[in-house]
Scaffold this motif. Structure first.
Motif, PDB file in Angstrom:
ATOM      1  N   ASP A  19      11.928  -0.766 -32.537  1.00 61.70           N
ATOM      2  CA  ASP A  19      11.253  -0.465 -32.655  1.00 61.70           C
ATOM      3  C   ASP A  19      11.839   1.204 -32.157  1.00 61.70           C
ATOM      4  OD1 ASP A  19       9.060   1.370 -32.666  1.00 61.70           O
ATOM      5  OD2 ASP A  19       7.948   0.614 -30.903  1.00 61.70           O
ATOM      6  N   THR A  20      12.355   1.427 -33.360  1.00 59.89           N
ATOM      7  CA  THR A  20      12.573   2.595 -33.191  1.00 59.89           C
ATOM      8  C   THR A  20      11.325   3.892 -32.109  1.00 59.89           C
ATOM      9  OG1 THR A  20      13.100   3.398 -35.102  1.00 59.89           O
ATOM     10  CG2 THR A  20      15.247   1.961 -34.530  1.00 59.89           C
ATOM     11  N   ASP A  21      11.329   4.137 -33.599  1.00 63.63           N
ATOM     12  CA  ASP A  21      10.267   5.090 -32.877  1.00 63.63           C
ATOM     13  C   ASP A  21       9.271   5.383 -32.297  1.00 63.63           C
ATOM     14  OD1 ASP A  21       8.893   4.141 -34.113  1.00 63.63           O
ATOM     15  OD2 ASP A  21       7.945   5.406 -36.337  1.00 63.63           O
ATOM     16  N   ASN A  22       9.510   3.995 -31.017  1.00 64.63           N
ATOM     17  CA  ASN A  22       8.518   3.679 -29.806  1.00 64.63           C
ATOM     18  C   ASN A  22       7.216   3.903 -30.910  1.00 64.63           C
ATOM     19  OD1 ASN A  22      10.539   3.305 -28.004  1.00 64.63           O
ATOM     20  ND2 ASN A  22      10.427   5.509 -27.910  1.00 64.63           N
ATOM     21  N   GLN A  30      13.657  -5.603 -40.742  1.00 59.50           N
ATOM     22  CA  GLN A  30      14.368  -5.899 -39.848  1.00 59.50           C
ATOM     23  C   GLN A  30      13.302  -7.162 -39.367  1.00 59.50           C
ATOM     24  OE1 GLN A  30      13.266  -2.026 -37.782  1.00 59.50           O
ATOM     25  NE2 GLN A  30      15.191  -1.529 -37.620  1.00 59.50           N
ATOM     26  N   LYS A 100      20.535   0.450 -26.796  1.00 57.30           N
ATOM     27  CA  LYS A 100      19.741   1.479 -26.528  1.00 57.30           C
ATOM     28  C   LYS A 100      18.975   1.959 -25.466  1.00 57.30           C
ATOM     29  CE  LYS A 100      15.064   1.846 -28.574  1.00 57.30           C
ATOM     30  NZ  LYS A 100      13.863   1.258 -29.437  1.00 57.30           N
TER      31      LYS A 100
END
Length: 588
Positions: A19-22, A30, A100
């Motif tokens: 979840d890159t953008d939170n 993915q 991350k």
């Protein structure tokens, strides 16, 4: 929490890393990669069609974690078996998330050691998302880490650490825990190697279920020789390897509820012996000293006892008890807060009631002031009236005093009469008590006399019976005495006859001795004559000669004594002697 629920924590870390953008959402591509990797690691057949069917209504946009969790539970976690490598599964999830969230180059520990701290966090964290570890579990982990490092745990060192963003919540995330341990905040002057070794020991105990390990000697089943092995105790097995690296496993001792462990006496030059008895075979093991022997026996007995009770490993049971205690404390705190709210509400209502009462008291005070004024006005009027009443009462009081004096005299006389009557009554009661006591004593004496008469009658009967028995015993004794006298007379007569017979036998013995001496003298004279005759015969026949060595055959006895010649010579001599004897007879 069950086995599938424990797998959700590493998967949650991997999902949040994607979840890159939170926003709590991850794209379908993915999720496909994550699902395929999970199925590969957990040895579950991957079904890509199931993922497409599950998310067919949301084909374009990103997928929410609420939508992925039902798919994860239905198509992956429900099919999980115990045959996959949990460490490899954790490393796959760790690889997806650690870069991350944290930079391990700034820490005192390596990536591998940070991974072990991350696994320990997943084991000790609460069953709520987002995952955090509470202060009690942090202190438990740091205490075990300090013990593994060989240094004492001090809570003062932990109190100085700032819990960063979650200070108010009194908890840490996985990455904050790694930073706390990796930076050495909980202890000053930390050695990297000792820290890594301590984390590894705690990781083996909590994650790999290693309860105890160490070198011991084991007796073989075929050769009966003793070999040193590295033993590793887990809740359901005791494995032994060639060395500490656990590369070559030489065997496993499966523990169940039917197993038992017993101490053995020293023998065959081996000390500190104990035996593990299983269903199919037994294993004899020698520890290095008595302390380690006792520790190993106690640890193995603990595993067997927990298997009998159907419990899991000790640290899992300890975690469960700590969580239950926290839940009880939380429920107690909730009850306390609810009770405080109730008390506060009751206090507020009491305050309102007190305010109302204060207002009423003020109104009552005002009314009392007005009433006081009215009373002052009426009091003056009443004083004059009271003065007249007092004079009348004074006169009446004098009259009453005279009457009271008279009545007092009458009362005194009456009381004197009452006292006399009471005294007479007491005397009468004492007389009645004495009479009653006398009657009771008389009845007691009568009963005592009756009992004594009965006892006297029974004693008289017993004495008569004893007298009769004595008379009968005397008659029997007299009869017995007469019999004994007759028997004694018979024995005296027998004794006299025996004495006479003994005297006769003595006389016969003396006569026999005389005859024996006479016969002995005759035998002596005959022996002398026989010896003289034998010497004459031997001299006459020429048999007296030199004694020469004879044959080795048994010695023969002849009329002339022991023979010192052969059988042939004896025959010749016999014939010669017979011929001479015949010639002598003829000559006569």
């Amino acid at each position: 929490m069950g086995f599938p629920d424990e797998l959700l924590k590493p998967i949650w870390h991997a999902f949040t890393a994607l979840d890159t953008d939170n926003r709590g959402k991850v794209s379908k591509s993915q999720l496909k990669v994550l699902s395929y990797n999970l199925c590969t690691v957990m040895k579950i057949p991957h079904d890509p069609v199931a993922l497409e069917e599950h998310f067919k209504d949301d084909d374009k946009g990103p997928l929410s974690n609420q939508g992925y969790m039902p798919y994860l539970s239905r198509f992956i976690l429900d099919k999980v078996q115990d045959d996959f490598d949990v460490v490899e599964f954790n490393k796959m999830c760790w690889t997806l998330c650690y870069k991350k969230n944290i930079c391990t180059r700034n820490l005192l520990i390596s990536d591998e050691t940070a991974f072990k701290v991350w696994c320990i966090f997943n084991f000790l964290s609460e069953d709520q998302y987002p995952l955090v570890i509470v202060a009690e579990e942090i202190e438990y982990f740091l205490c075990k880490l300090s013990e593994a490092m060989g240094c004492g745990w001090s809570e003062e060192n932990f109190q100085g650490y700032n819990l960063q963003q979650n200070t108010k919540k009194n908890c840490l995330t996985a990455w904050e825990l790694i930073e706390l341990v990796g930076m050495g905040y909980f202890r000053q002057s930390m050695n990297r190697q000792i820290l890594s070794m301590g984390i590894n020991e705690v990781y083996q105990e909590l994650i790999l279920d290693v309860l105890k390990q160490g070198y011991m000697m084991k007796k073989g089943h075929k050769r009966k020789n003793w070999t040193e092995r590295w033993f590793v105790l887990r809740p359901k097995s005791l494995s032994y390897y060639i060395g500490e690296d656990l590369v070559e496993n030489k065997g496993d001792i499966t523990l169940d509820q039917n197993c038992c462990v017993e101490s053995l006496p020293d023998r065959d030059g081996k000390k500190c012996l104990f035996i593990i008895k299983c269903t199919d075979k037994s294993f004899e093991i020698s520890a290095s000293d008595k302390k380690k022997k006792h520790e190993w026996i106690q640890a193995i007995q603990t595993c067997i006892q927990m298997l009998r009770l159907g419990l899991s490993s000790p640290h899992r049971e300890s975690r469960r008890r700590r969580r239950e205690l926290r839940q009880r404390q939380q429920s107690g705190e909730v009850d306390l807060v609810e009770r405080m709210k109730q008390l506060q509400t009751a206090n507020e209502s009491k305050q309102r009631q007190l305010e109302i009462m204060r207002e009423k008291m003020e109104e009552a005070a005002a009314k009392a002031a007005l009433e006081g004024q009215r009373r002052e006005k009426t009091q003056l009027d009443l004083q004059d009236r009271y003065r007249l009443d007092l004079e009348r009462e004074k006169m009446a009081r004098q009259q009453m005093e005279e009457e009271v004096a008279q009545k007092s005299n009458e009362l005194e006389q009456y009381l004197q009469r009452v006292r006399e009557l009471e005294e007479m009554y007491h005397q009468l009661e004492e007389a009645l008590d004495d009479e009653r006591q006398a009657k009771q004593d008389e009845e007691t004496m009568r009963k005592l006399q009756a009992r004594l008469l009965e006892e006297e009658a029974s004693k008289r009967a017993e004495l008569e019976q004893i007298h009769f028995q004595q008379q009968r015993a005397l008659s029997e004794t007299e009869t017995r005495n007469q019999e004994l006298v007759a028997e004694r007379l018979d024995k005296e007569r027998d004794l006299q006859a025996a004495m006479l017979q003994l005297e006769r036998l003595e006389r016969e013995r003396q006569g026999a001795m005389v005859q024996y001496e006479e016969v002995s003298r005759k035998l002596e004279r005959a022996a002398k004559k026989t010896k003289t005759w034998k010497d004459k015969v031997a001299k006459h026949e020429g048999l007296v000669g030199l004694i020469q060595p004879g044959h080795k055959t048994p010695q023969k006895i002849t009329n002339w004594g022991p023979a010192s010649f052969t059988d042939a010579e004896l025959e010749i001599r016999k014939k010669a002697w017979q011929e001479r004897k015949n010639q002598g007879a003829q000559a006569q």
